[in-house]
Design an enzyme around this catalytic site. Structure first.
Site: not given
Ligand code: ADP
Length: 398
Positions: A8, A15, A89, A178, A205, A207, A238, A328, A332, A383
């Protein structure tokens, strides 16, 4: 058995994850980060070990070179010939790709042509692809498109109500993104849908980039991101969907150009723009816990926008059998899952088990109660494994 690399490449990072296929066993993973900087980062994890180096990282090629050197010096593999395929990707496949393809000259040209629609992303993917091609010229590659899964949308779900010629002449329409993640989530979601004939899934999704997809019979019906990943729900930086007049009005008021405002909508809006603190929900939650009003508003807005899209897709699908939280935030953070389910709960008859939902982090689980009208689950997305699967099958590896 074959070793396949999932890649990616972004504008400042690359990555990678090396898989043993078809076992889907991860041999190593890592990142070349801060590409273009003197203090670039190279990190690789394998067999419970982690190596991290701060080094000048002028371009992607240096990152790829470091990766290949580490594979040999750390004896992760014996010989570079063991890598039989590379999956890349690609964010934007436009109207051309409804599935992954062999990354040949024709695909390379098409992906280049599509840079108009996703300049930052597609250009970076091509740089990554060419960096690998330069050092492993005989290894075949596969292009895996973020937009491909969404190609099953009907015109009514992807046409914008602007002059139709813009669609015909310039391909201006919704493409979504995504897709690889939503497809993975739908496939994984199947285990919760046994015995349901035409399953309806709403996958979230959430994140730093975030999108929601309505899925029927495991195919995409509608998705929240638009022509670009800027559309849809509010995200880390965004804005998501807003009245298009905001662009003109904000430019006039601030004296900024359209390009500058477009950057602001992409990089300084969303959770960051509202909270004024961070795009990371960890920082925002800390601030909202202390009563910070803008952090609380940022959380409320995010929850509202996700809930509204789920409601819209519930109607679009004529109901739902499964709602999936992922990425994310979705994987989480119980706080947001609970707030979102509360916001849709009364209308959709959804109930979640607060005890189950609370401490959950990054694991697959059902979080709804047995009497909830819709099952709600958390599924960590993957992914990279989808990229490895497509690479393995399209190259006909054994
Ligand atoms: P991307 O792949 O789009 O960079 P991710 O899916 O890894 O994003 O999501 C990252 C986001 O998830 C972080 O910016 C944060 O907002 C949130 N995040 C991840 N882990 C935690 C956690 N343990 N507690 C709170 N928010 C989290």
């Amino acid at each position: 058995m074959a070793k396949v690399m999932a890649v990616n490449a972004g504008s400042s990072s690359l990555k990678f994850k090396l898989y043993e296929m078809p076992a889907e066993q991860v041999i190593c993973s890592g990142i070349a980060d801060r590409i273009g900087h003197d203090d670039g980062i190279f990190e690789i994890r394998f067999n419970g070990n982690k190596i991290r180096k701060i080094v000048p990282m002028p371009n992607h090629a240096v990152g790829v070179q470091m990766l290949l050197e580490a594979l040999i010096s750390e004896k992760i593999i014996n010989n570079l010939d063991e890598i039989e395929g590379i999956g890349h990707r690609i964010v934007m496949g436009g109207k051309f790709y409804s599935h992954s393809v062999l990354f040949d000259k024709e695909a390379e040209n098409k992906i280049e042509d599509l840079c108009d629609l996703a300049p930052l992303h597609n250009k970076a993917h091509l740089v990554g692809y060419r960096a690998f091609k330069a050092v492993l010229p005989n290894v075949r590659s596969v292009a895996v498109f973020d937009t491909a899964y969404h190609q099953t949308m009907e015109p009514v779900d992807y046409i914008y109500p602007v002059p139709y010629e813009y669609y015909e002449q310039y391909d201006i329409r919704r493409y979504g993104a995504h897709g690889t993640s939503h497809q993975y989530l739908a496939q994984e979601g199947a285990k919760f849908l046994k015995g349901i004939e035409h399953p309806r899934i709403i996958s979230c999704h959430l994140g730093s980039g975030a999108s929601i997809t309505a899925i029927r019979d495991y195919k995409c019906v509608a998705t929240s991101m638009g022509l670009t990943p800027l559309g849809g729900i509010m995200m880390g930086t965004r804005c998501g969907d807003i009245d298009p007049s905001v662009m003109k009005f904000a430019c006039e008021k601030t004296g900024k150009s359209v390009d500058e405002m477009y950057q602001i909508f992409n990089k300084q809006s969303g959770l960051l723009g509202i909270s004024g603190i961070s795009n990371d929900t960890r920082d925002i939650l800390k601030a909202s816990d202390t009563g910070d009003k803008r952090a609380i508003l940022a959380n409320d807005l995010f929850v509202r926008r996700v809930a509204d899209f789920i409601g819209q897709y519930y109607v679009r699908l004529g109901g739902a059998d499964l709602i999936i939280f992922s990425a994310g935030i979705g994987e989480n953070v119980g706080f947001y899952r609970e707030k979102i389910c509360d916001a849709i709960g009364e209308a959709l008859g959804i109930k979640i088990d607060r005890v189950l939902n609370g401490p959950l982090r990054g694991v697959e689980a059902v979080i709804s109660t047995p009497d909830s009208k819709v099952k709600v689950v958390v599924i960590p997305t993957d992914e990279e494994v989808m990229i490895a699967r497509d690479t393995y099958s399209i190259l006909g590896l054994k």
